[in-house]
Design a protein around this motif. Structure first.
Motif, PDB file in Angstrom:
ATOM      1  N   UNK A  24       2.590   5.106   8.876  1.00  0.00           N
ATOM      2  CA  UNK A  24       3.513   4.009   8.590  1.00  0.00           C
ATOM      3  C   UNK A  24       2.889   2.621   8.634  1.00  0.00           C
ATOM      4  N   UNK A  25       1.611   2.564   8.885  1.00  0.00           N
ATOM      5  CA  UNK A  25       0.994   1.242   8.963  1.00  0.00           C
ATOM      6  C   UNK A  25       0.873   0.601   7.591  1.00  0.00           C
ATOM      7  N   UNK A  26       1.029  -0.698   7.554  1.00  0.00           N
ATOM      8  CA  UNK A  26       0.842  -1.423   6.292  1.00  0.00           C
ATOM      9  C   UNK A  26      -0.099  -2.597   6.476  1.00  0.00           C
TER      10      UNK A  26
ATOM     11  N   UNK B 152      -3.300  -3.621   7.957  1.00  0.00           N
ATOM     12  CA  UNK B 152      -4.492  -2.989   8.520  1.00  0.00           C
ATOM     13  C   UNK B 152      -5.695  -3.911   8.428  1.00  0.00           C
ATOM     14  N   UNK B 153      -6.485  -3.895   9.493  1.00  0.00           N
ATOM     15  CA  UNK B 153      -7.744  -4.613   9.485  1.00  0.00           C
ATOM     16  C   UNK B 153      -8.673  -3.911   8.497  1.00  0.00           C
ATOM     17  N   UNK B 154      -9.582  -4.672   7.939  1.00  0.00           N
ATOM     18  CA  UNK B 154     -10.495  -4.077   6.966  1.00  0.00           C
ATOM     19  C   UNK B 154     -11.250  -2.885   7.564  1.00  0.00           C
ATOM     20  N   UNK B 155     -11.653  -3.001   8.816  1.00  0.00           N
ATOM     21  CA  UNK B 155     -12.420  -1.855   9.343  1.00  0.00           C
ATOM     22  C   UNK B 155     -11.551  -0.637   9.643  1.00  0.00           C
ATOM     23  N   UNK B 156     -10.260  -0.864   9.801  1.00  0.00           N
ATOM     24  CA  UNK B 156      -9.367   0.289   9.907  1.00  0.00           C
ATOM     25  C   UNK B 156      -9.265   1.002   8.560  1.00  0.00           C
ATOM     26  N   UNK B 157      -9.288   0.206   7.504  1.00  0.00           N
ATOM     27  CA  UNK B 157      -9.247   0.795   6.166  1.00  0.00           C
ATOM     28  C   UNK B 157     -10.536   1.571   5.908  1.00  0.00           C
ATOM     29  N   UNK B 158     -11.647   0.969   6.283  1.00  0.00           N
ATOM     30  CA  UNK B 158     -12.944   1.639   6.084  1.00  0.00           C
ATOM     31  C   UNK B 158     -12.943   3.001   6.759  1.00  0.00           C
ATOM     32  N   UNK B 159     -12.475   3.030   7.988  1.00  0.00           N
ATOM     33  CA  UNK B 159     -12.457   4.279   8.760  1.00  0.00           C
ATOM     34  C   UNK B 159     -11.736   5.405   8.037  1.00  0.00           C
ATOM     35  N   UNK B 160     -10.641   5.040   7.367  1.00  0.00           N
ATOM     36  CA  UNK B 160      -9.793   6.058   6.749  1.00  0.00           C
ATOM     37  C   UNK B 160     -10.053   6.237   5.265  1.00  0.00           C
ATOM     38  N   UNK B 161     -11.000   5.481   4.738  1.00  0.00           N
ATOM     39  CA  UNK B 161     -11.138   5.483   3.286  1.00  0.00           C
ATOM     40  C   UNK B 161     -11.844   6.734   2.788  1.00  0.00           C
ATOM     41  N   UNK B 162     -11.114   7.542   2.077  1.00  0.00           N
ATOM     42  CA  UNK B 162     -11.726   8.713   1.459  1.00  0.00           C
ATOM     43  C   UNK B 162     -10.871   9.197   0.309  1.00  0.00           C
ATOM     44  N   UNK B 163     -11.429  10.097  -0.483  1.00  0.00           N
ATOM     45  CA  UNK B 163     -10.740  10.521  -1.700  1.00  0.00           C
ATOM     46  C   UNK B 163      -9.355  11.082  -1.430  1.00  0.00           C
ATOM     47  N   UNK B 164      -9.196  11.782  -0.315  1.00  0.00           N
ATOM     48  CA  UNK B 164      -7.884  12.388  -0.098  1.00  0.00           C
ATOM     49  C   UNK B 164      -6.835  11.373   0.354  1.00  0.00           C
TER      50      UNK B 164
ATOM     51  N   UNK C  45      -4.147  -5.075  -1.974  1.00  0.00           N
ATOM     52  CA  UNK C  45      -4.647  -4.269  -3.097  1.00  0.00           C
ATOM     53  C   UNK C  45      -5.167  -2.911  -2.632  1.00  0.00           C
ATOM     54  N   UNK C  46      -5.558  -2.836  -1.367  1.00  0.00           N
ATOM     55  CA  UNK C  46      -5.964  -1.518  -0.853  1.00  0.00           C
ATOM     56  C   UNK C  46      -4.774  -0.569  -0.879  1.00  0.00           C
ATOM     57  N   UNK C  47      -3.596  -1.135  -0.663  1.00  0.00           N
ATOM     58  CA  UNK C  47      -2.378  -0.332  -0.610  1.00  0.00           C
ATOM     59  C   UNK C  47      -1.903   0.117  -1.995  1.00  0.00           C
ATOM     60  N   UNK C  48      -2.560  -0.378  -3.016  1.00  0.00           N
ATOM     61  CA  UNK C  48      -2.217   0.037  -4.379  1.00  0.00           C
ATOM     62  C   UNK C  48      -3.118   1.210  -4.754  1.00  0.00           C
ATOM     63  N   UNK C  49      -2.642   2.394  -4.517  1.00  0.00           N
ATOM     64  CA  UNK C  49      -3.442   3.561  -4.860  1.00  0.00           C
ATOM     65  C   UNK C  49      -4.106   4.213  -3.659  1.00  0.00           C
ATOM     66  N   UNK C  50      -4.061   3.529  -2.538  1.00  0.00           N
ATOM     67  CA  UNK C  50      -4.624   4.108  -1.325  1.00  0.00           C
ATOM     68  C   UNK C  50      -3.585   3.991  -0.225  1.00  0.00           C
ATOM     69  N   UNK C  51      -3.591   4.917   0.688  1.00  0.00           N
ATOM     70  CA  UNK C  51      -2.636   4.856   1.782  1.00  0.00           C
ATOM     71  C   UNK C  51      -3.261   5.405   3.055  1.00  0.00           C
TER      72      UNK C  51
END
Length: 467
Positions: A276-278, A280-292, A266-272
């Motif tokens: 090319x990674x698909x 991702x560990x949750x903390x990898x997502x946290x690191x990159x999570x931002x509006x842009x 669900x993170x991949x729905x609307x966030x990227x």
RNA sequence: GACCCGUUCGUCUAGCGGUUAGGACUCCGCCCUUUCACGGCGGCAACACGGGUUCGAGUCCCGUACGGGUCGCCA
């Protein structure tokens, strides 16, 4: 509690000096659905990303539609996903200060402030908020600058039934005649009270947000930062409703999805991650999570992809961890057999399907496989004589089975591969499944021979002469 | 109907003025495994349309179409 009319904070000050605080504010009218889960996730991720905190607030002001079961389902769903809150209801489901139904006094105080400002009036017992004349503006982090004149735009409504436009009062109602308050009002009051700094929510709230901004302005509070995320649609582009399979989080739990994999999907729905990674560990997502990293177009839900991601997570599991989560789906199968299913399943609930032909000695024979075998008459004799060899195996291990099979194949001048298929079908009834040798080992010598002879009789009935 | 948001393979997406438009799921083929699956390799497949701006546009602007949303004493 006392209130002082504070001057609006300066935006950049707020960003630098105030701790980030996000919230998920569901109303307990049904189970936790996929879209809600993603909203919760994004708020949670944003809070984590900025070392902030995440609040769960239950918006239960509509007594008629709220149920305790729904509230419980939401809390359980969030728990299962691992989206823990720093502030919010306790796990024992007792209603407290994070249930809006328990915050009546606070709302009344805020209403009084509006009254003192002459911004409300009564209409048939309900209370309306006087919307300001002129444009109201805010900047959405995803949708860009928004500017709406509520007094004009809000003066027209659409009569769905008649298909006509009708005049309406742009001053929206914030309190019912029975004294309970409505969404727009309580939502804003609580965001002020709980010092929410960032609001990520579905795009369906974008137009409503102007009303909220009007209220923030009335209270002389700087509104939070808004980010309206695009919606999740069904695979056919229609709006996801409660009736659709996979619309509720519970479904994923029941069907053997791992929570981390659903989070990933669900993170991949609307966030990227914008690479090319698909997986991702949750903390990898946290690191990159931002509006842009958020996009602004609706996405359709694709169960196949969700399953694939889940299969990747299952494959990564240590054997011991796999056995732990597989237990409730493996119906008492021995561990070594359950382990064989690991690389062949998308969901844990698939385990039962893979295991069924192995566990059930009289599993019906797949018809097309049967037809394939029948087309080669000699298969009957080949397997019959193979059974003689099987009978003689002293230690029934997959190595010895394979050895016997190889020997037999060379004796009858056949490729091993051509023997594998009928052997599998006769042993299990189906043409595909777990690694054959260890599977036969697990079934046991006597049972293997018995099953094969029995199915051979069905595939090549004796009364149908084969001479 | 008014207002708002959007539109890159069937789906999720990368791309932020010059690319053979990349990756992933699905589907198909080949290899691996003397089986099926996993895995590896390869293939099919996209810039909604029309105008601008520009030497040059998937990328910027304006329309059109299409999709979604909002217009409740629901949230």
């Amino acid at each position: 509690m006392t209130f002082s009319l504070q001057a609006p904070m300066i935006v950049h000050q707020k960003m630098n000096s105030t701790k980030v605080k996000t919230r998920f504010a569901p109303s307990p009218t049904g189970y936790l659905h996929l879209g809600g889960a993603r909203t919760a996730l994004f708020n949670w991720l944003f809070a984590k990303r900025h070392n902030g905190s995440f609040v769960l607030r239950i918006e239960d002001t509509d007594e008629g539609r709220n149920t305790d079961e729904a509230c419980e389902a939401i809390i359980k769903g969030l728990n299962w996903l691992g989206l823990n809150w720093d502030e919010g209801p306790s796990q024992n489901l007792e209603k407290g200060e994070y249930h809006q139904s328990q915050r009546q006094g606070i709302y009344e105080e805020y209403l009084e402030r509006l009254g003192n400002l002459d911004l409300i009036y009564d209409e048939d017992g309900a209370t309306r908020f006087k919307v300001p004349k002129g444009e109201i503006n805010f900047h959405d982090q995803i949708c860009g600058p928004q500017s709406i004149n509520l007094s004009t735009t809000g003066s027209k409504a659409w009569d769905k039934e008649k298909g006509t436009e009708i005049e309406t009062n742009p001053d929206f109602i914030i309190r019912r005649p029975d004294g309970t308050f409505l969404f727009h009002f309580v939502n804003v009051v609580d965001d002020i009270e709980m010092q929410i700094t960032h609001i990520l929510r579905g795009e369906d709230h974008l137009t409503n947000t102007i009303k909220h901004v009007a209220l923030f302005n009335a209270f002389e509070k700087e509104p939070p930062v808004f980010a309206h995320i695009p919606l999740i649609l069904n695979n056919d582009g229609s709006k996801m409703s409660k009736r659709d399979a996979g619309s509720g989080i519970e479904w994923y739990k029941d069907n053997g999805f791992l929570p981390k994999s659903l989070i990933n999907y669900i993170a991949l729905l609307g966030w990227s991650p914008k690479d090319d990674r698909e997986i991702l560990e949750t903390n990898q997502i946290i690191e990159l999570f931002d509006f842009d990293h958020l996009n602004n177009s609706n996405s359709r839900f694709d169960l196949d992809k969700a399953k694939w991601i889940n299969s990747q997570y299952i494959a990564k599991l240590q054997d011991s961890d796999f056995l732990k989560v597989a237990k409730e789906y493996s119906e008492g199968a021995p561990d070594e057999l359950t382990l064989l299913t690991k690389s062949r399943i998308n969901c844990l609930s698939d385990i039962a399907d893979v295991l069924a032909p192995i566990m059930d000695e009289s599993f019906p024979i797949d018809e097309s496989s049967m037809a394939k075998i029948q087309s080669k008459h000699e298969t009957k004799d080949h397997l019959k004589s193979l059974m003689d060899k099987f009978e003689k195996i002293e230690h029934w291990t997959s190595e010895n089975i394979k050895e016997a099979l190889q020997k037999h194949a060379s004796e009858i001048d056949q490729k091993l591969g051509s023997l594998m298929f009928p052997l599998r079908v006769c042993a299990t009834g189906v043409g595909q499944g777990t690694d054959l040798m260890p599977t036969l080992e697990s079934i046991g010598k006597d049972d293997t021979v018995k099953r094969i002879n029995k199915r051979l009789g069905k595939i090549f009935p004796t009364n149908c002469s084969d001479e």
